[in-house]
Each structure stands twice: as C-alpha cells, then as structure tokens.
Design a protein around this motif. Sequence first.
Motif, PDB file in Angstrom:
ATOM      1  N   ALA A 129       0.828  -1.212   0.000  1.00  8.74           N
ATOM      2  CA  ALA A 129       0.000   0.000   0.000  1.00  8.74           C
ATOM      3  C   ALA A 129       0.858   1.254   0.000  1.00  8.74           C
ATOM      4  N   TYR A 130       1.917   1.268   0.813  1.00  9.42           N
ATOM      5  CA  TYR A 130       2.793   2.442   0.841  1.00  9.42           C
ATOM      6  C   TYR A 130       3.528   2.606  -0.482  1.00  9.42           C
ATOM      7  N   PHE A 131       3.993   1.498  -1.036  1.00 10.87           N
ATOM      8  CA  PHE A 131       4.769   1.555  -2.270  1.00 10.87           C
ATOM      9  C   PHE A 131       3.932   2.058  -3.443  1.00 10.87           C
ATOM     10  N   SER A 132       2.629   1.727  -3.443  1.00 12.76           N
ATOM     11  CA  SER A 132       1.763   2.092  -4.569  1.00 12.76           C
ATOM     12  C   SER A 132       0.891   3.305  -4.293  1.00 12.76           C
ATOM     13  N   ASP A 133       1.080   3.951  -3.109  1.00 13.47           N
ATOM     14  CA  ASP A 133       0.279   5.125  -2.735  1.00 13.47           C
ATOM     15  C   ASP A 133      -1.203   4.771  -2.694  1.00 13.47           C
ATOM     16  N   TRP A 134      -1.522   3.651  -2.005  1.00 14.85           N
ATOM     17  CA  TRP A 134      -2.920   3.245  -1.858  1.00 14.85           C
ATOM     18  C   TRP A 134      -3.668   4.191  -0.928  1.00 14.85           C
ATOM     19  N   TRP A 135      -2.989   4.685   0.119  1.00 12.79           N
ATOM     20  CA  TRP A 135      -3.606   5.670   1.011  1.00 12.79           C
ATOM     21  C   TRP A 135      -2.503   6.530   1.628  1.00 12.79           C
ATOM     22  N   GLY A 136      -1.827   7.270   0.778  1.00 13.28           N
ATOM     23  CA  GLY A 136      -0.750   8.131   1.231  1.00 13.28           C
ATOM     24  C   GLY A 136       0.586   7.409   1.287  1.00 13.28           C
ATOM     25  N   THR A 137       1.662   8.157   1.127  1.00 10.89           N
ATOM     26  CA  THR A 137       3.009   7.597   1.214  1.00 10.89           C
ATOM     27  C   THR A 137       3.733   8.208   2.405  1.00 10.89           C
ATOM     28  N   PRO A 138       4.577   7.446   3.085  1.00 12.40           N
ATOM     29  CA  PRO A 138       5.279   7.965   4.264  1.00 12.40           C
ATOM     30  C   PRO A 138       6.272   9.051   3.899  1.00 12.40           C
ATOM     31  N   LEU A 139       6.212  10.160   4.660  1.00 13.57           N
ATOM     32  CA  LEU A 139       7.123  11.293   4.501  1.00 13.57           C
ATOM     33  C   LEU A 139       7.095  11.876   3.097  1.00 13.57           C
ATOM     34  N   GLY A 140       5.993  11.640   2.364  1.00 14.09           N
ATOM     35  CA  GLY A 140       5.801  12.213   1.048  1.00 14.09           C
ATOM     36  C   GLY A 140       6.721  11.671  -0.023  1.00 14.09           C
ATOM     37  N   VAL A 141       7.318  10.491   0.176  1.00 12.14           N
ATOM     38  CA  VAL A 141       8.225   9.917  -0.815  1.00 12.14           C
ATOM     39  C   VAL A 141       7.449   9.555  -2.078  1.00 12.14           C
ATOM     40  N   ASP A 150      12.130   1.337  -0.151  1.00 11.06           N
ATOM     41  CA  ASP A 150      12.850   1.306   1.127  1.00 11.06           C
ATOM     42  C   ASP A 150      12.004   1.895   2.250  1.00 11.06           C
ATOM     43  N   LEU A 151      11.400   3.048   1.984  1.00 15.75           N
ATOM     44  CA  LEU A 151      10.633   3.715   3.026  1.00 15.75           C
ATOM     45  C   LEU A 151       9.345   2.949   3.341  1.00 15.75           C
ATOM     46  N   ALA A 152       8.800   2.246   2.350  1.00 13.32           N
ATOM     47  CA  ALA A 152       7.620   1.416   2.619  1.00 13.32           C
ATOM     48  C   ALA A 152       7.932   0.353   3.666  1.00 13.32           C
ATOM     49  N   MET A 153       9.106  -0.276   3.556  1.00 14.94           N
ATOM     50  CA  MET A 153       9.495  -1.282   4.542  1.00 14.94           C
ATOM     51  C   MET A 153       9.815  -0.640   5.890  1.00 14.94           C
ATOM     52  N   GLY A 154      10.497   0.501   5.862  1.00 19.06           N
ATOM     53  CA  GLY A 154      10.835   1.171   7.110  1.00 19.06           C
ATOM     54  C   GLY A 154       9.600   1.663   7.853  1.00 19.06           C
ATOM     55  N   ASN A 318       8.151  12.152  14.518  1.00 20.87           N
ATOM     56  CA  ASN A 318       7.945  13.588  14.657  1.00 20.87           C
ATOM     57  C   ASN A 318       6.486  13.950  14.362  1.00 20.87           C
ATOM     58  N   TRP A 319       5.947  14.883  15.097  1.00 24.08           N
ATOM     59  CA  TRP A 319       4.558  15.309  14.908  1.00 24.08           C
ATOM     60  C   TRP A 319       4.453  16.775  14.473  1.00 24.08           C
ATOM     61  N   ILE A 320       5.584  17.438  14.272  1.00 15.91           N
ATOM     62  CA  ILE A 320       5.579  18.872  13.962  1.00 15.91           C
ATOM     63  C   ILE A 320       5.864  19.074  12.474  1.00 15.91           C
ATOM     64  N   GLY A 321       4.977  19.810  11.816  1.00 20.19           N
ATOM     65  CA  GLY A 321       5.202  20.197  10.431  1.00 20.19           C
ATOM     66  C   GLY A 321       5.195  19.039   9.447  1.00 20.19           C
ATOM     67  N   ARG A 322       4.423  18.028   9.708  1.00 16.98           N
ATOM     68  CA  ARG A 322       4.375  16.895   8.789  1.00 16.98           C
ATOM     69  C   ARG A 322       3.647  17.282   7.511  1.00 16.98           C
ATOM     70  N   GLU A 323       4.252  16.935   6.354  1.00 16.87           N
ATOM     71  CA  GLU A 323       3.634  17.227   5.066  1.00 16.87           C
ATOM     72  C   GLU A 323       2.828  16.045   4.545  1.00 16.87           C
ATOM     73  N   ASP A 324       3.030  14.868   5.142  1.00 20.49           N
ATOM     74  CA  ASP A 324       2.316  13.667   4.687  1.00 20.49           C
ATOM     75  C   ASP A 324       1.103  13.420   5.561  1.00 20.49           C
ATOM     76  N   GLU A 325       0.206  14.415   5.635  1.00 22.85           N
ATOM     77  CA  GLU A 325      -0.917  14.356   6.571  1.00 22.85           C
ATOM     78  C   GLU A 325      -1.813  13.150   6.313  1.00 22.85           C
ATOM     79  N   LYS A 326      -2.025  12.799   5.049  1.00 26.10           N
ATOM     80  CA  LYS A 326      -2.893  11.664   4.736  1.00 26.10           C
ATOM     81  C   LYS A 326      -2.323  10.379   5.317  1.00 26.10           C
ATOM     82  N   PHE A 327      -1.025  10.173   5.137  1.00 28.41           N
ATOM     83  CA  PHE A 327      -0.383   8.993   5.708  1.00 28.41           C
ATOM     84  C   PHE A 327      -0.314   9.090   7.224  1.00 28.41           C
ATOM     85  N   TYR A 328       0.065  10.242   7.716  1.00 23.79           N
ATOM     86  CA  TYR A 328       0.308  10.448   9.152  1.00 23.79           C
ATOM     87  C   TYR A 328      -0.957  10.179   9.970  1.00 23.79           C
ATOM     88  N   ASN A 329      -2.075  10.789   9.565  1.00 20.13           N
ATOM     89  CA  ASN A 329      -3.326  10.587  10.304  1.00 20.13           C
ATOM     90  C   ASN A 329      -4.003   9.268   9.945  1.00 20.13           C
TER      91      ASN A 329
END
Length: 536
Positions: A129-141, A150-154, A318-329
Amino acid sequence: MRDLYKTDYEVGQDNIRTWGMDMHNPVFIISSILVLLFVIGTLIFPSEAKQAFDGSKGWSIDNFDWLFLVAGNIFVLFCLLLIVLPVGSIRLGGVDAKPEFSLISWFAMLFAAGMGIGLMFWSVAEPAAYFSDWWGTPLGVAPRTPEGADLAMGATMFHWGLHPWAIYAVVALSLAFFSYNKGLPLTIRSAFYPFIKDRSWGWFGHVIDVVAVMATIFGLATSLGFGAQQAAGGLGYLFGIDSGINTQIAIIIGVTSIAIISVVRGLDGGVKLLSNINMLLALALLLFVIAVGVGLGIFSEIARTAGAYAENIIPLSNWIGREDEKFYNGWTVFYWAWWISWSPFVGMFIARVSKGRTVRQFLVAVLLVPTLVTVVWMSAFGGAGIDQMQAGVGELADGVGEVSLALFQMLANLPWAMWTSSLAIVLVLVFFVTSSDSGSLVIDSITAGGKLDAPVPQRIFWATMEGLIAGALLFGGGADALGALQAAAITVGLPFTLVLLAMCLALYMGLSHERRYVLGEGRSAKRDAATAESSA
C-alpha cells in the motif's frame, strides 16, 4: 514509603457468586449491560452508529495526533531506560519466584496475543500500500521508486516495531509488578494504587475496569468479524467458495467453538498449546517464503528493512510540520490509537503469563525480541510482495485492491500456492482463536475482581459473547456495524493514553520503592544474619 502498598482489600470480597460464576460487583454487571445496549443500538441504527463513532474517532485523531505521537515516544524511551537502570534486576513475584512457562512457550503466547494476526493480515498489504500510494506515502516519498520501496518497509516496521510493543510493555509490566510483587488484584485499577490508595477499590477503579472490558471485547469482536471476512475472502479466492455472510458466520461459529474449548482447558491445555502450534506453522510458512520467494536475498531485505527503520524512526516519530498528513493521520495516528485501545487486553494477558521474569528479561523479551522477529517476517513477506510489484508479476503489479487478499495474491505467484494459501488461512483462524482465548481470560480476570482463575461458566460466557457480538453485528449491520465497533474501540484510545502515561509514573514509583525498601531490607537482613553467625 514503607506503607505505600498497605491495604486491607481482599481479592474477590465484592464478588457475587451465582449461576456458577464469580462476578465482581459492579464491573461485571455494568460491562454486560453496556455491551448489550451497544449491540442492540448498533443493530437498529448501523449507519448512524458508524457515523457517530467515526466522528468521535476522527475528532480524537485530528485534535490529539500530537498526544498519541508524544506518548508513543515516551513509552519507548521509558522501557529502554528501565532495561539499563538498576530496577531492571527486580524479579516479578519476588526474589524466589520461578517462571511458570518455558521461554519458547512464553514468547509464543505473548506474540500470538500481541499481533500475530495483524502480521498475517498486513505483512504484504501494508508495504504494498505504501509503495503504490494506496492511502498516502510515508514522509511524502514518491511511490513506485527505489526510495519508495525502502521507506515502505521502514514505515511498516515503524508501525509494528518498538512503539506498539512498548505500549503493551508498559501496561503488562505495571500489572505484573503490582499484582505479583505488591499483592494487588490483577486488574487495571491496581496500577493507580500509589496515587489514590484504597480509593482504587471504589468507583474510580470500577470505571477504569469497565472501560478496559469494553475496549477489550470491542477490539476482539471487531477483529473476529473482519478476520471472518478475510478468511472467507481467502476461501473464495482459492476455492471459489461463496464468501458471503453465511460463510463468514460459519467461520465465526467455528472459531468461537474452538475458543470455548480452549478457554475451558485453561492456559496450559488451551492458549499455550495453540500458541505453540501456531508458531510452528508460522515458522514453516516463513521459511517457505524465504526459500522460494526471496531466497538468499533475504539478507539484503533484512538489511534494507532494518536500515530504513533505523534511518526513519525519528522523522516518522515527529509530529511537527508533517507534510504527509494523509499517511500520518490515516496510518500512524490510527495505529497508535488502536494499539493503545488494545493495551488493556494484551498487556494484562502478557502480565498473566510473565511471573518469575526479571524486569530486564521481561522488557527485552516483550520489546526487543518481537521487533527483531518482525523485521525478518516483514522482510520476507513484504519484500516478496514489493519485488512482485516492481517486476510486474501477478495481481499485485496493479497495486493493492482488496487488502485482505494481498497475502494470497503474493503466495499465488510462488510454488505450491494452493497449499501455502490454505496454510495461511489456517494460521489466520488459529491466531484468532488464540486472541479470543487470551482476551476471554483477561476479561474473566477483570470481571472477577482480579482473580487469576475465574470459574469455567464465566470463561464460556465471555468467549461466547465475543462470537455473538461479531456474528450479530456482521449479520445485522454488515461492514457499517463492524466499522462502528472498531471506531468505538479506537475512541477509547484517547483517554487510555493518559492512563498509560500515569502508569509509567506509578510503575517507576513502585519499582523504586521495591528496590529501596523491600530488596534493601532483604539485603540488610542477610548481612545481619551473616554477622550474627560469624560472631557466634
């Protein structure tokens, strides 16, 4: 300080003994009534209930996302600190206490109860899901890139590694210490005794225990309902069996029946036996996927997963200034609320089976060992799934469709797919049985006022209730009803975050008291005895 834990409370003194049960008054009665009212209301108004609880869940996540992240970080640091502090040598149950279970059986039980079923469900679906942007990608990668892989696994490891196990460890260690070392009942309220003393046995304690029962039974019933949907979907995908409501209800009946037999047999003959069997089956499936899925590449996959986890754990925390709000929340904060809502159940079960371990042994086993095992598991299953997506092989090449089928879609591209997928279905079902077993034992203990061995009829009652709730909601309200139940369980995560933070302080007070006075007096007594003997 010497009288910090002095209490006249006797376990079971407020209990009502009737119909072959040993019911704590008023926790058992209030919990039963609230569960019944919730189920009836949700069956009558499923969409309205889902909308209402989704609103409360969304409000909690949107307004207190920072609290979930900050608290999760505190729990990890607190547990790591206890490992290296002198209090780590304190033994749960006293200096002469012996473990009740072997190391392997103990680890199998805590792992099966903690997140075994989640690893089956999400080990392929989440990285994909992270690799294919099914519901947001971590840290906007960028999705579908080497960096995205790599970030999908991390990010997957971030959600299944140190943080969730630290949440469980705080609750489990608090309950085990206050019960086995201080003689208090094995219930959530006991962790607050250093603050409020005997008021723990009044209405404040009743409210905490009722909320814990509600969170536990809602979480288990939700997982049982969604698990029935996953297992039915797998049967339909493999064998063409209708995956509709009749199959799902049949699965719930089967799982609940086995769970009832298991809880009647108790820890040794039930949960322990099934957990050991399940861990062997899971190990066999893991070795197969490694051998034919990633091969010798497993070592590079493990290095990639562990490296990405270590590199990104601070940015993801980190919870400050996150740009990946869809993934984060949508992922991280949701997960943290879910783990916290499950912590009364998993934490109390881990406490139930951990007597005789030192604090240091306990935290290493509960925090670090599962994280290392999860790195290997996610590297094998998630790595194989992403490799297939990058190579354009199979249904996963088009991205994640139905998340419950991602594991089966990955196995379909490996040899002996029918056999391995059938084994995966068996694992899913048995993991649900072990979760139901351990959850029933936890609810039994809370609703019996902290007794470790509730009567058999009481065990049967709660195991049956879990199946009835899941079946009734699935049959009467479908996905909306189950969604409402899940949202209700997650909503409980917000107040329980504050409960867990208070537990950290209470636990440190208790451990410090134990080391300074109890163990200190023991050492002084031994020195005095040795001096007297030498003088004589």
